[in-house]
Design a protein around this motif. Structure first.
Motif, PDB file in Angstrom:
ATOM      1  N   ASP A 294       0.880  -1.034   0.038  1.00  0.00           N
ATOM      2  CA  ASP A 294      -0.124   0.108   0.077  1.00  0.00           C
ATOM      3  C   ASP A 294       0.788   1.312   0.056  1.00  0.00           C
ATOM      4  O   ASP A 294       2.081   1.290   0.040  1.00  0.00           O
ATOM      5  CB  ASP A 294      -0.817  -0.069   1.179  1.00  0.00           C
ATOM      6  N   VAL A 295       0.096   2.408   0.060  1.00  0.00           N
ATOM      7  CA  VAL A 295       0.748   3.628   0.089  1.00  0.00           C
ATOM      8  C   VAL A 295       1.782   3.726   1.126  1.00  0.00           C
ATOM      9  O   VAL A 295       0.933   3.542   2.383  1.00  0.00           O
ATOM     10  CB  VAL A 295      -0.058   4.759  -0.201  1.00  0.00           C
ATOM     11  N   PRO A 296       2.994   4.132   1.305  1.00  0.00           N
ATOM     12  CA  PRO A 296       3.553   4.064   2.796  1.00  0.00           C
ATOM     13  C   PRO A 296       3.036   5.217   3.567  1.00  0.00           C
ATOM     14  O   PRO A 296       2.756   6.405   3.142  1.00  0.00           O
ATOM     15  CB  PRO A 296       5.156   4.384   2.312  1.00  0.00           C
ATOM     16  N   ALA A 297       3.291   5.049   4.845  1.00  0.00           N
ATOM     17  CA  ALA A 297       3.038   6.054   5.631  1.00  0.00           C
ATOM     18  C   ALA A 297       3.886   7.420   5.415  1.00  0.00           C
ATOM     19  O   ALA A 297       5.015   6.936   5.137  1.00  0.00           O
ATOM     20  CB  ALA A 297       2.963   5.667   7.305  1.00  0.00           C
ATOM     21  N   ARG A 298       3.733   8.238   5.864  1.00  0.00           N
ATOM     22  CA  ARG A 298       4.702   9.730   5.962  1.00  0.00           C
ATOM     23  C   ARG A 298       6.039   9.261   6.533  1.00  0.00           C
ATOM     24  O   ARG A 298       6.842   9.710   5.973  1.00  0.00           O
ATOM     25  CB  ARG A 298       4.065  10.834   6.587  1.00  0.00           C
ATOM     26  N   ASP A 299       6.072   8.501   7.613  1.00  0.00           N
ATOM     27  CA  ASP A 299       7.310   8.482   8.270  1.00  0.00           C
ATOM     28  C   ASP A 299       8.163   7.635   7.313  1.00  0.00           C
ATOM     29  O   ASP A 299       9.357   7.668   7.293  1.00  0.00           O
ATOM     30  CB  ASP A 299       7.191   7.843   9.582  1.00  0.00           C
ATOM     31  N   THR A 300       7.354   6.656   6.831  1.00  0.00           N
ATOM     32  CA  THR A 300       8.202   5.614   5.644  1.00  0.00           C
ATOM     33  C   THR A 300       8.729   6.265   4.755  1.00  0.00           C
ATOM     34  O   THR A 300      10.086   6.055   3.975  1.00  0.00           O
ATOM     35  CB  THR A 300       7.454   4.438   5.376  1.00  0.00           C
ATOM     36  N   LEU A 301       8.045   7.191   4.023  1.00  0.00           N
ATOM     37  CA  LEU A 301       8.277   8.000   3.071  1.00  0.00           C
ATOM     38  C   LEU A 301       9.621   8.942   3.523  1.00  0.00           C
ATOM     39  O   LEU A 301      10.480   9.192   2.515  1.00  0.00           O
ATOM     40  CB  LEU A 301       7.050   8.919   2.661  1.00  0.00           C
ATOM     41  N   VAL A 302       9.672   9.537   4.515  1.00  0.00           N
ATOM     42  CA  VAL A 302      10.811  10.226   5.007  1.00  0.00           C
ATOM     43  C   VAL A 302      12.018   9.339   5.128  1.00  0.00           C
ATOM     44  O   VAL A 302      13.088   9.894   4.630  1.00  0.00           O
ATOM     45  CB  VAL A 302      10.400  10.918   6.573  1.00  0.00           C
ATOM     46  N   SER A 303      11.909   8.155   5.543  1.00  0.00           N
ATOM     47  CA  SER A 303      12.984   7.489   5.609  1.00  0.00           C
ATOM     48  C   SER A 303      13.454   6.891   4.118  1.00  0.00           C
ATOM     49  O   SER A 303      14.741   6.852   4.067  1.00  0.00           O
ATOM     50  CB  SER A 303      12.462   6.002   6.554  1.00  0.00           C
ATOM     51  N   ILE A 304      12.486   6.592   3.572  1.00  0.00           N
ATOM     52  CA  ILE A 304      12.930   6.466   1.916  1.00  0.00           C
ATOM     53  C   ILE A 304      13.938   7.459   1.344  1.00  0.00           C
ATOM     54  O   ILE A 304      14.823   7.321   0.788  1.00  0.00           O
ATOM     55  CB  ILE A 304      11.756   6.235   1.062  1.00  0.00           C
ATOM     56  N   LEU A 305      13.413   8.705   1.584  1.00  0.00           N
ATOM     57  CA  LEU A 305      14.076   9.932   1.085  1.00  0.00           C
ATOM     58  C   LEU A 305      15.329  10.208   1.593  1.00  0.00           C
ATOM     59  O   LEU A 305      16.404  10.466   0.825  1.00  0.00           O
ATOM     60  CB  LEU A 305      13.126  11.258   1.219  1.00  0.00           C
ATOM     61  N   GLN A 306      15.633   9.838   3.064  1.00  0.00           N
ATOM     62  CA  GLN A 306      16.668  10.273   3.675  1.00  0.00           C
ATOM     63  C   GLN A 306      17.707   9.019   3.170  1.00  0.00           C
ATOM     64  O   GLN A 306      18.929   9.366   3.147  1.00  0.00           O
ATOM     65  CB  GLN A 306      16.650  10.208   5.088  1.00  0.00           C
ATOM     66  N   ARG A 307      17.243   7.860   2.908  1.00  0.00           N
ATOM     67  CA  ARG A 307      18.186   6.724   2.339  1.00  0.00           C
ATOM     68  C   ARG A 307      18.592   7.183   1.197  1.00  0.00           C
ATOM     69  O   ARG A 307      19.664   6.854   0.797  1.00  0.00           O
ATOM     70  CB  ARG A 307      17.432   5.345   2.679  1.00  0.00           C
ATOM     71  N   LYS A 308      17.543   7.599   0.271  1.00  0.00           N
ATOM     72  CA  LYS A 308      18.118   7.673  -1.467  1.00  0.00           C
ATOM     73  C   LYS A 308      19.002   8.725  -1.212  1.00  0.00           C
ATOM     74  O   LYS A 308      20.211   8.718  -1.988  1.00  0.00           O
ATOM     75  CB  LYS A 308      16.843   7.913  -1.998  1.00  0.00           C
ATOM     76  N   ALA A 309      18.829   9.839  -0.368  1.00  0.00           N
ATOM     77  CA  ALA A 309      19.795  10.983  -0.430  1.00  0.00           C
ATOM     78  C   ALA A 309      21.254  10.637  -0.071  1.00  0.00           C
ATOM     79  O   ALA A 309      22.174  10.942  -0.294  1.00  0.00           O
ATOM     80  CB  ALA A 309      19.162  12.110   0.434  1.00  0.00           C
ATOM     81  N   ALA A 310      21.154   9.606   1.096  1.00  0.00           N
ATOM     82  CA  ALA A 310      22.418   9.138   1.700  1.00  0.00           C
ATOM     83  C   ALA A 310      23.151   8.644   0.679  1.00  0.00           C
ATOM     84  O   ALA A 310      24.600   8.445   0.655  1.00  0.00           O
ATOM     85  CB  ALA A 310      22.039   8.307   2.934  1.00  0.00           C
ATOM     86  N   VAL A 311      22.651   7.689  -0.307  1.00  0.00           N
ATOM     87  CA  VAL A 311      23.434   7.190  -1.375  1.00  0.00           C
ATOM     88  C   VAL A 311      24.041   8.161  -2.210  1.00  0.00           C
ATOM     89  O   VAL A 311      25.347   7.776  -2.824  1.00  0.00           O
ATOM     90  CB  VAL A 311      22.494   6.391  -2.069  1.00  0.00           C
ATOM     91  N   SER A 312      23.496   9.173  -2.252  1.00  0.00           N
ATOM     92  CA  SER A 312      24.345  10.341  -2.953  1.00  0.00           C
ATOM     93  C   SER A 312      25.299  11.105  -2.205  1.00  0.00           C
ATOM     94  O   SER A 312      25.604  12.276  -2.640  1.00  0.00           O
ATOM     95  CB  SER A 312      23.219  11.032  -3.687  1.00  0.00           C
ATOM     96  N   ASN A 313      25.563  10.642  -0.668  1.00  0.00           N
ATOM     97  CA  ASN A 313      26.189  11.468   0.092  1.00  0.00           C
ATOM     98  C   ASN A 313      25.926  12.617   0.345  1.00  0.00           C
ATOM     99  O   ASN A 313      26.521  13.615   0.690  1.00  0.00           O
ATOM    100  CB  ASN A 313      27.719  11.599  -0.508  1.00  0.00           C
TER     101      ASN A 313
END
Length: 466
Positions: A294-313
């Motif tokens: 299902d559509v992730p909760a907002r805290d999961t979306l935040v985690s996704i964004l931060q993890r993806k950003a971390a991949v780009s340092n």
């Protein structure tokens, strides 16, 4: 040029290529000499021929030339079988030992045993081959949350055992179905390197079947797909309305399941909700384990964004991540697209990624959603009225349960229904950010466990929508 040249070439290739690929694509080839400068290799069928042409011909030419005292050789690949005199020659001891050791009979050899395709058949336009797995789609890169936890656990189980077969993962576009399925493929390739694991979109299956019929190689097509160890097939909804393709997939599916070969599928809806599919196929698709994302909760979306950003340092602040997640929260692909835009804009413009810069860089992506449907004051007053409290009590420091629970409810509704960040919501309730996070998690945990809390929450959302 004699047969030992080809045998020496095989010995080199066997050391270079993975056993599964060597036995499937190289071992079925036979050499037929035309002249000292020209070599013809015979493949047992069109599928093997096309695969070798695309992936191995350059290395074959290089190696044969090297073994031929660096005399340049021209390589020609054809479908056919060797003359009986050549076929009668026994395989080398190394060949027999290698086949026994690996316990693998190549796809090409199987077909060659069953039929000898004519050499004058028209060449297919393309080879049937799996699509490559996305290297980023692993379990390690998947962010699990309440909306996808069951699907995540089921995919991990499928990578270890075949207890639930088939595994059917469904949900909306851009929510991680393909990621989970390919993560299974990646893990299986590590734990079962000899297994024949095939991933492809349903449209590729349909296209390949049509071309196989056109080129009169449908039996080759059937043999290939029914001999895989694991079939990962994406977007099964595209079989709808394609009667002939459904028929072929139905029999392929049954063959794989009966042979205890693993099948994992993704779709945009549950099996029974698929229009345009035969009932017997719907029944088969849902016969194993069906899970949803299902559509992730907002805290999961935040985690996704931060993890993806971390991949780009890049360290993405909570404030910025929450801002993006508040506006783009229905599709992970769009969420990642917004992040890529933000990171690229910051790099090109030499700017720090702040909340103001994020608004500026993403203004056109956020424009359709920028106007909030609700405001915090409206939600606060509605909740106070519902629980028969004054607005002053709701916003006070008092910690009695009859006030704390409605306050947590109001905070959670503000997070779900407005575009405001956690910090902004906290200011409106005279609380800090950590209190807002705690309130939100508490209410959503109770919504799933306490029916009375769930009813209150849904009634308030309905009243606010009205």
């Amino acid at each position: 040029m004699t047969e030992p040249l080809w045998q020496r070439c095989l010995q080199h290739l066997e050391r270079e290529i993975a056993p599964q690929e060597f036995n499937t694509w190289i071992r079925p080839l036979h050499m037929q000499e035309i002249s000292k400068q020209h070599i013809v290799l015979l493949a047992p069928n069109r599928f093997v021929l096309d695969r070798v042409q695309q992936h191995f011909s350059a290395r074959l030419i290089e190696l044969l030339t090297q073994l031929n005292h660096n005399q340049k050789l021209q390589l020609q690949l054809q479908v056919g079988t060797r003359r009986k005199s050549a076929q009668a020659q026994p395989s080398t001891a190394g060949d027999r030992a290698g086949q026994k050791r690996n316990n693998i009979v190549s796809f090409g050899d199987k077909l060659a045993q069953n039929r000898e395709p004519p050499t004058n058949r028209a060449k297919p336009q393309r080879v049937w081959q799996q699509s490559p797995l996305n290297q980023k789609f692993t379990f390690q890169d998947f962010v699990a949350g309440n909306a996808n936890r069951l699907a995540y656990a089921a995919a991990q189980q499928a990578a270890e055992t075949c207890d639930f077969n088939p595994l059917f993962i469904y949900g909306g576009a851009g929510l991680g179905k393909t990621h989970l399925m390919q993560a299974v493929g990646h893990q299986l390739r590590q734990t079962r390197p000899q297994a024949n694991i095939v991933y492809l979109p349903t449209e590729r299956f349909v296209s390949d079947m049509v071309k196989a019929i056109q080129n009169r190689v449908i039996e080759d097509f059937k043999a290939y797909y029914r001999s895989v160890d694991v079939l990962l097939i994406d977007d099964i909804q595209f079989l709808a309305g394609k009667v002939r393709s459904q028929e072929e997939f139905f029999h392929t599916f049954n063959t794989l399941i009966e042979g205890h070969q693993q099948v994992i599928m993704t779709c945009d809806r549950a099996p029974r909700a698929l229009d345009g599919l035969e009932d017997r196929l719907k029944s088969r698709l849902g016969s194993g384990l069906t899970v949803t994302v299902d559509v992730p909760a907002r805290d999961t979306l935040v985690s996704i964004l931060q993890r993806k950003a971390a991949v780009s340092n890049v360290k993405l602040s909570d404030e910025v991540a929450e801002f993006i997640a508040n506006h783009i929260n229905s599709n992970i692909r769009e969420l990642e697209g917004a992040l890529h835009r933000l990171l690229a804009s910051a790099r090109f413009m030499h700017r720090e990624i702040s909340l103001d810069f994020s608004r500026e860089a993403l203004h056109d992506l956020l424009a359709p959603q920028i106007q909030p449907q609700y405001n915090i004051t409206e939600i606060q007053q509605q909740v106070a009225d519902y629980f028969k409290l004054s607005l002053e009590d709701l916003l006070s420091k008092r910690r009695q349960r009859v006030i704390v629970r409605p306050r947590q409810m109001a905070i959670s509704l503000c997070k779900d229904l407005t575009e405001q960040s956690l910090t902004e919501i906290g200011h409106a309730f005279n609380r800090d950010r950590s209190t807002v996070t705690h309130s939100y998690k508490t209410i959503h945990k109770l919504v799933g466990a306490d029916q009375s809390v769930q009813q209150d929450y849904q009634r308030l959302r309905t009243q606010l929508s009205g």
